[in-house]
Scaffold this motif. Sequence first.
Motif, PDB file in Angstrom:
ATOM      1  N   LEU A 103      73.023  22.710  28.347  1.00  0.00           N
ATOM      2  CA  LEU A 103      72.848  23.725  29.398  1.00  0.00           C
ATOM      3  C   LEU A 103      71.763  24.727  29.036  1.00  0.00           C
ATOM      4  CD1 LEU A 103      76.571  24.374  30.423  1.00  0.00           C
ATOM      5  CD2 LEU A 103      74.795  23.279  31.821  1.00  0.00           C
ATOM      6  N   LEU A 104      71.633  25.075  27.769  1.00  0.00           N
ATOM      7  CA  LEU A 104      70.544  25.973  27.356  1.00  0.00           C
ATOM      8  C   LEU A 104      69.186  25.332  27.632  1.00  0.00           C
ATOM      9  CD1 LEU A 104      71.841  27.418  23.954  1.00  0.00           C
ATOM     10  CD2 LEU A 104      71.452  28.687  26.068  1.00  0.00           C
ATOM     11  N   VAL A 105      69.035  24.064  27.301  1.00  0.00           N
ATOM     12  CA  VAL A 105      67.772  23.371  27.547  1.00  0.00           C
ATOM     13  C   VAL A 105      67.511  23.272  29.056  1.00  0.00           C
ATOM     14  CG1 VAL A 105      66.488  21.222  27.237  1.00  0.00           C
ATOM     15  CG2 VAL A 105      67.904  22.118  25.371  1.00  0.00           C
ATOM     16  N   GLN A 106      68.560  23.041  29.824  1.00  0.00           N
ATOM     17  CA  GLN A 106      68.406  22.911  31.277  1.00  0.00           C
ATOM     18  C   GLN A 106      67.974  24.209  31.949  1.00  0.00           C
ATOM     19  OE1 GLN A 106      72.138  21.219  32.606  1.00  0.00           O
ATOM     20  NE2 GLN A 106      71.412  19.135  32.243  1.00  0.00           N
ATOM     21  N   LEU A 107      68.063  25.335  31.251  1.00  0.00           N
ATOM     22  CA  LEU A 107      67.537  26.585  31.808  1.00  0.00           C
ATOM     23  C   LEU A 107      66.026  26.498  32.010  1.00  0.00           C
ATOM     24  CD1 LEU A 107      69.578  29.208  29.774  1.00  0.00           C
ATOM     25  CD2 LEU A 107      69.784  28.726  32.228  1.00  0.00           C
ATOM     26  N   ALA A 108      65.375  25.609  31.288  1.00  0.00           N
ATOM     27  CA  ALA A 108      63.924  25.405  31.440  1.00  0.00           C
ATOM     28  C   ALA A 108      63.612  24.104  32.169  1.00  0.00           C
ATOM     29  CB  ALA A 108      63.242  25.408  30.073  1.00  0.00           C
ATOM     30  N   THR A 109      64.400  23.079  31.936  1.00  0.00           N
ATOM     31  CA  THR A 109      64.070  21.750  32.460  1.00  0.00           C
ATOM     32  C   THR A 109      64.678  21.458  33.818  1.00  0.00           C
ATOM     33  OG1 THR A 109      65.994  20.732  31.418  1.00  0.00           O
ATOM     34  CG2 THR A 109      63.942  20.810  30.128  1.00  0.00           C
ATOM     35  N   GLY A 110      65.734  22.184  34.175  1.00  0.00           N
ATOM     36  CA  GLY A 110      66.470  21.903  35.399  1.00  0.00           C
ATOM     37  C   GLY A 110      67.702  21.058  35.090  1.00  0.00           C
ATOM     38  N   PRO A 111      68.613  20.965  36.053  1.00  0.00           N
ATOM     39  CA  PRO A 111      69.916  20.349  35.810  1.00  0.00           C
ATOM     40  C   PRO A 111      69.903  18.831  35.674  1.00  0.00           C
ATOM     41  CG  PRO A 111      69.712  20.984  38.101  1.00  0.00           C
ATOM     42  CD  PRO A 111      68.500  21.520  37.406  1.00  0.00           C
ATOM     43  N   ASP A 112      68.800  18.189  35.961  1.00  0.00           N
ATOM     44  CA  ASP A 112      68.763  16.723  35.874  1.00  0.00           C
ATOM     45  C   ASP A 112      68.340  16.218  34.493  1.00  0.00           C
ATOM     46  OD1 ASP A 112      69.553  16.485  38.526  1.00  0.00           O
ATOM     47  OD2 ASP A 112      67.495  16.594  39.249  1.00  0.00           O
TER      48      ASP A 112
END
Length: 171
Positions: free
Chosen positions: A108-117
């Motif tokens: 979820l931390l990484v998805q703050l930049a990459t998006g939820p997919d």
Amino acid sequence: DPNSLLPAKPFWQLVNLVATHTGIQDFGIQVAELTPWHKVETLQPLISDSETLEDLLRNFCREMPLQRSRATFALERHDSGLFFSFSGNNLVKNDIQMELYRIMNMVLLVQLATGPDWFPEEVEMQMPENKFVRTSRIFSKSKVVFCQQTSRFSIPNNLLKLEVNLEKTDT
């Protein structure tokens, strides 16, 4: 936290017992999605000034030990990016729910930049082989390797400079 009303070890033992008896195999994932680390009110102000994904992860690794947590997180550079990892002993041996909670929060931390997919191509986990994890909606897109010394996944270099979508808070 040994000073809390319910210390962490008995709490996670109870969580595993409830997850097992109710058949909620992804309980740790569900908890992470409902209460992600980046929204924890004591941690959020410490990481909210992060501009890029790499800044966010470095700030997180630096600040997490100050959250009264025994968890040790680290970033390790390799040719094509960074490994984002947790190392250390789990409070409960073979604690599936805590590891699912931790790995999901890391994603979820990484998805703050990459998006939820976005999901990592490969995830290494400390837990023993678990068929549910391989087929879960979260890790079905990743190669999962069990019984590892650390829990970790790789983040490619091209993602590290992405801007973070995180609420700025006043400290």
